[in-house]
Design an enzyme around this catalytic site. Sequence first.
Site, PDB file in Angstrom:
ATOM      1  N   CYS A 190       0.821  -1.197   0.000  1.00 27.11           N
ATOM      2  CA  CYS A 190       0.000   0.000   0.000  1.00 27.11           C
ATOM      3  C   CYS A 190       0.866   1.263   0.000  1.00 27.11           C
ATOM      4  O   CYS A 190       1.905   1.314   0.636  1.00 27.11           O
ATOM      5  CB  CYS A 190      -0.947   0.100   1.195  1.00 27.11           C
ATOM      6  SG  CYS A 190      -2.051  -1.291   1.349  1.00 27.11           S
ATOM      7  N   ARG A 218       4.024  -0.292  -4.751  1.00 32.16           N
ATOM      8  CA  ARG A 218       3.757  -0.787  -3.400  1.00 32.16           C
ATOM      9  C   ARG A 218       2.496  -1.640  -3.333  1.00 32.16           C
ATOM     10  O   ARG A 218       2.220  -2.281  -2.319  1.00 32.16           O
ATOM     11  CB  ARG A 218       3.605   0.392  -2.438  1.00 32.16           C
ATOM     12  CG  ARG A 218       4.802   1.299  -2.410  1.00 32.16           C
ATOM     13  CD  ARG A 218       4.585   2.426  -1.426  1.00 32.16           C
ATOM     14  NE  ARG A 218       4.510   1.927  -0.065  1.00 32.16           N
ATOM     15  CZ  ARG A 218       5.559   1.674   0.696  1.00 32.16           C
ATOM     16  NH1 ARG A 218       6.757   1.889   0.231  1.00 32.16           N
ATOM     17  NH2 ARG A 218       5.408   1.218   1.911  1.00 32.16           N
ATOM     18  N   TRP A 243      -2.512  -2.889  -1.555  1.00 29.32           N
ATOM     19  CA  TRP A 243      -2.117  -4.298  -1.652  1.00 29.32           C
ATOM     20  C   TRP A 243      -2.926  -4.984  -0.552  1.00 29.32           C
ATOM     21  O   TRP A 243      -2.664  -4.803   0.638  1.00 29.32           O
ATOM     22  CB  TRP A 243      -0.613  -4.447  -1.412  1.00 29.32           C
ATOM     23  CG  TRP A 243      -0.106  -5.830  -1.645  1.00 29.32           C
ATOM     24  CD1 TRP A 243       0.314  -6.365  -2.831  1.00 29.32           C
ATOM     25  CD2 TRP A 243       0.058  -6.870  -0.665  1.00 29.32           C
ATOM     26  NE1 TRP A 243       0.720  -7.658  -2.646  1.00 29.32           N
ATOM     27  CE2 TRP A 243       0.571  -8.000  -1.336  1.00 29.32           C
ATOM     28  CE3 TRP A 243      -0.179  -6.962   0.705  1.00 29.32           C
ATOM     29  CZ2 TRP A 243       0.861  -9.199  -0.687  1.00 29.32           C
ATOM     30  CZ3 TRP A 243       0.096  -8.162   1.353  1.00 29.32           C
ATOM     31  CH2 TRP A 243       0.611  -9.261   0.657  1.00 29.32           C
ATOM     32  N   ASN A 278      -1.530   2.293   5.441  1.00 26.78           N
ATOM     33  CA  ASN A 278      -0.618   1.237   5.003  1.00 26.78           C
ATOM     34  C   ASN A 278      -0.211   0.463   6.242  1.00 26.78           C
ATOM     35  O   ASN A 278       0.293   1.050   7.196  1.00 26.78           O
ATOM     36  CB  ASN A 278       0.624   1.873   4.343  1.00 26.78           C
ATOM     37  CG  ASN A 278       1.742   0.861   4.126  1.00 26.78           C
ATOM     38  OD1 ASN A 278       1.473  -0.302   3.869  1.00 26.78           O
ATOM     39  ND2 ASN A 278       2.981   1.300   4.236  1.00 26.78           N
ATOM     40  N   GLY A 279      -0.433  -0.857   6.232  1.00 24.24           N
ATOM     41  CA  GLY A 279      -0.056  -1.674   7.385  1.00 24.24           C
ATOM     42  C   GLY A 279      -1.206  -2.573   7.794  1.00 24.24           C
ATOM     43  O   GLY A 279      -2.120  -2.834   7.001  1.00 24.24           O
ATOM     44  N   GLU A 300      18.560 -16.996  -7.116  1.00 27.97           N
ATOM     45  CA  GLU A 300      18.041 -15.678  -7.479  1.00 27.97           C
ATOM     46  C   GLU A 300      17.489 -15.695  -8.908  1.00 27.97           C
ATOM     47  O   GLU A 300      16.447 -15.099  -9.188  1.00 27.97           O
ATOM     48  CB  GLU A 300      19.146 -14.623  -7.314  1.00 27.97           C
ATOM     49  CG  GLU A 300      18.778 -13.227  -7.755  1.00 27.97           C
ATOM     50  CD  GLU A 300      17.546 -12.637  -7.072  1.00 27.97           C
ATOM     51  OE1 GLU A 300      17.068 -13.191  -6.068  1.00 27.97           O
ATOM     52  OE2 GLU A 300      17.045 -11.614  -7.583  1.00 27.97           O
ATOM     53  N   LYS A 342      13.672 -14.663  -9.911  1.00 26.55           N
ATOM     54  CA  LYS A 342      13.340 -13.637 -10.910  1.00 26.55           C
ATOM     55  C   LYS A 342      12.341 -14.186 -11.902  1.00 26.55           C
ATOM     56  O   LYS A 342      11.346 -13.550 -12.239  1.00 26.55           O
ATOM     57  CB  LYS A 342      14.581 -13.175 -11.684  1.00 26.55           C
ATOM     58  CG  LYS A 342      15.515 -12.206 -11.060  1.00 26.55           C
ATOM     59  CD  LYS A 342      14.992 -10.836 -10.795  1.00 26.55           C
ATOM     60  CE  LYS A 342      14.208 -10.769  -9.532  1.00 26.55           C
ATOM     61  NZ  LYS A 342      14.855 -10.494  -8.288  1.00 26.55           N
ATOM     62  N   GLU A 363       8.787 -14.846 -10.305  1.00 25.79           N
ATOM     63  CA  GLU A 363       8.006 -13.684  -9.833  1.00 25.79           C
ATOM     64  C   GLU A 363       7.499 -12.806 -10.968  1.00 25.79           C
ATOM     65  O   GLU A 363       6.455 -12.187 -10.844  1.00 25.79           O
ATOM     66  CB  GLU A 363       8.745 -12.881  -8.759  1.00 25.79           C
ATOM     67  CG  GLU A 363       9.882 -12.038  -9.216  1.00 25.79           C
ATOM     68  CD  GLU A 363      10.551 -11.283  -8.071  1.00 25.79           C
ATOM     69  OE1 GLU A 363       9.877 -10.924  -7.102  1.00 25.79           O
ATOM     70  OE2 GLU A 363      11.771 -11.047  -8.168  1.00 25.79           O
ATOM     71  N   HIS A 385      19.082 -36.558  -6.611  1.00 21.21           N
ATOM     72  CA  HIS A 385      18.441 -37.064  -5.394  1.00 21.21           C
ATOM     73  C   HIS A 385      16.950 -36.758  -5.368  1.00 21.21           C
ATOM     74  O   HIS A 385      16.335 -36.776  -4.307  1.00 21.21           O
ATOM     75  CB  HIS A 385      19.149 -36.482  -4.161  1.00 21.21           C
ATOM     76  CG  HIS A 385      20.589 -36.870  -4.088  1.00 21.21           C
ATOM     77  ND1 HIS A 385      21.011 -38.122  -3.716  1.00 21.21           N
ATOM     78  CD2 HIS A 385      21.713 -36.177  -4.421  1.00 21.21           C
ATOM     79  CE1 HIS A 385      22.338 -38.184  -3.782  1.00 21.21           C
ATOM     80  NE2 HIS A 385      22.786 -37.008  -4.221  1.00 21.21           N
ATOM     81  N   LYS A 397       6.450  -4.065  -3.727  1.00 23.56           N
ATOM     82  CA  LYS A 397       7.895  -3.847  -3.599  1.00 23.56           C
ATOM     83  C   LYS A 397       8.376  -3.932  -2.152  1.00 23.56           C
ATOM     84  O   LYS A 397       9.385  -4.551  -1.870  1.00 23.56           O
ATOM     85  CB  LYS A 397       8.234  -2.476  -4.196  1.00 23.56           C
ATOM     86  CG  LYS A 397       9.714  -2.130  -4.175  1.00 23.56           C
ATOM     87  CD  LYS A 397      10.447  -2.807  -5.295  1.00 23.56           C
ATOM     88  CE  LYS A 397      11.929  -2.477  -5.314  1.00 23.56           C
ATOM     89  NZ  LYS A 397      12.669  -3.516  -6.067  1.00 23.56           N
TER      90      LYS A 397
END
Length: 629
Positions: free
Chosen positions: A2, A27, A88, A114-115, A500, A504, A507, A523, A624
Amino acid sequence: MCGIVAFTGTADARSFLLAGLARLEYRGYDSAGIALVQPQAASQEAGSAGGTGAVLEVVRRKGKVASLVEAVEKSGVAGTCGIGHTRWATHGVPSEENAHPHCDCSGRIAVVHNGIIENYAHLKVELIEKGHVFASQTDTEVVAHLVEENYEAHAGDFTEAVRATVAQLSGSFALAILHANHPDTIIVTRNDSPLVIGSYEGGAIAASDTPALIDKTREISYIRDRDLAVLHSDGSIEFFDPAGEPFTPAIYHIEWSLEQAEKGGYPDFMLKEISEQPRVIRDTIANRFDRKTCALQFDELPLTDEELADIDRIYVVACGTSYHAGLIGKDLIENWARIPVEVDVASEFRYGNPIISTNTLVIAISQSGETADTLEAVRLARRAGAHVIALTNVMGSRITQEAQTVLNIKANIEIAVAATKSFLAQVALLTLLGLYLAQERLLLTGAQVREIYGEMKQLPGQIEQILSDTAAIEAAADACAEAQTALFIGRGVGATTCYEGALKLKEISYLHAEAFSAGEIKHGPIALIDPDAATPVVAVATQSSTRDKMLANIEEMKARGARIVAVATEGDERIRELADHVIYIPPTRECLSPITASVPLQLFARFIALARGCDVDQPRNLAKSVTVE
Ligand code: M6R
């Protein structure tokens, strides 16, 4: 998680709010909305409520800020005092009714948040018992109703009403609150969620992050948990601590410019940020080596020689991409400085029982400096007596206020949700830190350090070379774009580079991807290779002490029908015989290879995402900065 914006001034608030929300969209982008105070009713838009004098107009839309912009233009709402939000979702599905701002029963108070208000359920029950009627499923709405209650209890004192409300809240929040009875004023506050505040000749402004303010001011202030800032339309701002005592906060200067927060001719922020990496590495490693003393400098580190020698354990705590940078840092620090390093996901570390003493060094890595789990890990480590180093991209962020030592990566603002340039800068700085610890513990000589540092200075040019010809990467991506799953394999720092690379890819393209140490693949994971689907296997097989083992692993994958995409060192002709696609990168020593090998993996993910029609800058379900637990 948010983004909030607030404006009160002499100019039109709409343009500031909408432009600010667009810049904060990284955000969250489930829904968006604004509330404006207007001298008289001027809109039929749902959510407007009148009374005497000024009225509040609310416009909200599901989806991205672009749909809100359209709705605001249609509605004709206007005003010089307003708040805005891009969401969000945490509590309640993404919908118009759950979009912020949320109002009280009278429709004269509006709140953006936000939160997470952790005690909202209990507060909501109490408020309903008192007769309040709720219009959304969000946790946020309780704030509007609480301010309504407290406003009455404090005889119309808006500041006191907000102060009393804040005292009733637990959880994380950055809030901006409007009251139509105070048409020139906005009150903002925060607890464990970011908020920046500034003013300019046109008024007073606040937002979750600096990009929203940067075209109005580059001088900003932060407030501490539960402080209040009262923004006035003449640009003045009053600051109060939780006890109601006024204070004057420090002012910080934002180093970067508006141009740096814009795409600058690139089709997306991700490509812009990938392309900036040569500059980022150059800046991050600059001025660290003193030729006179033939030694690396870390002037920010306040530890004495004795304290450095006494470090017996290092914890690295981080999330997501920053965690992957930490895994690479572990290899380097252990190899050079011979200190045991444990890398923990911050959300586990904070609830674990880590073995910490005063000889423990904790390195907390966070691009944003605002990740809730990483911040909590820092607090735990400090309580236990460790020295905490924050490695971050955002000076002034929360983590810089909580750690004893701050190391700044020089990536500058990163807007694409998928971290790229910040990752490379984190790895570069951890490499230098590993060298420095080894130097200070007399495990590497000045000449050895100088040699590796000298090779690090070649990295920007090598990245430029990779970026100058991406045809092989694009061809490999085209061939893999329809896959259902992709495997990434490597050994040593090659394996961590793969973690990483796989993150990438998943996502931004939603193609399922997993990374493994190449030796582990037999394995179990090898069962995933489907010859009918020619499952892509991305192998980081650059020059290293285990390169021959990698070739053997690649042969095994190939024999089972995998499509091999190899990242290899220029001049390696053997790999051409094994791989379907070879992406060559310039030679580096093994410890520096994550920095160069990550670049083609970033581009590979981006090309696949574009081929699959995905929004590379704003992938679904993500945000983000993860400022909630
Ligand atoms: O700001 P931080 O580095 O603390 O963020 C940590 C993660 O949320 C972040 O790296 C996330 O994994 C990114 N989406 C990766 O691209």
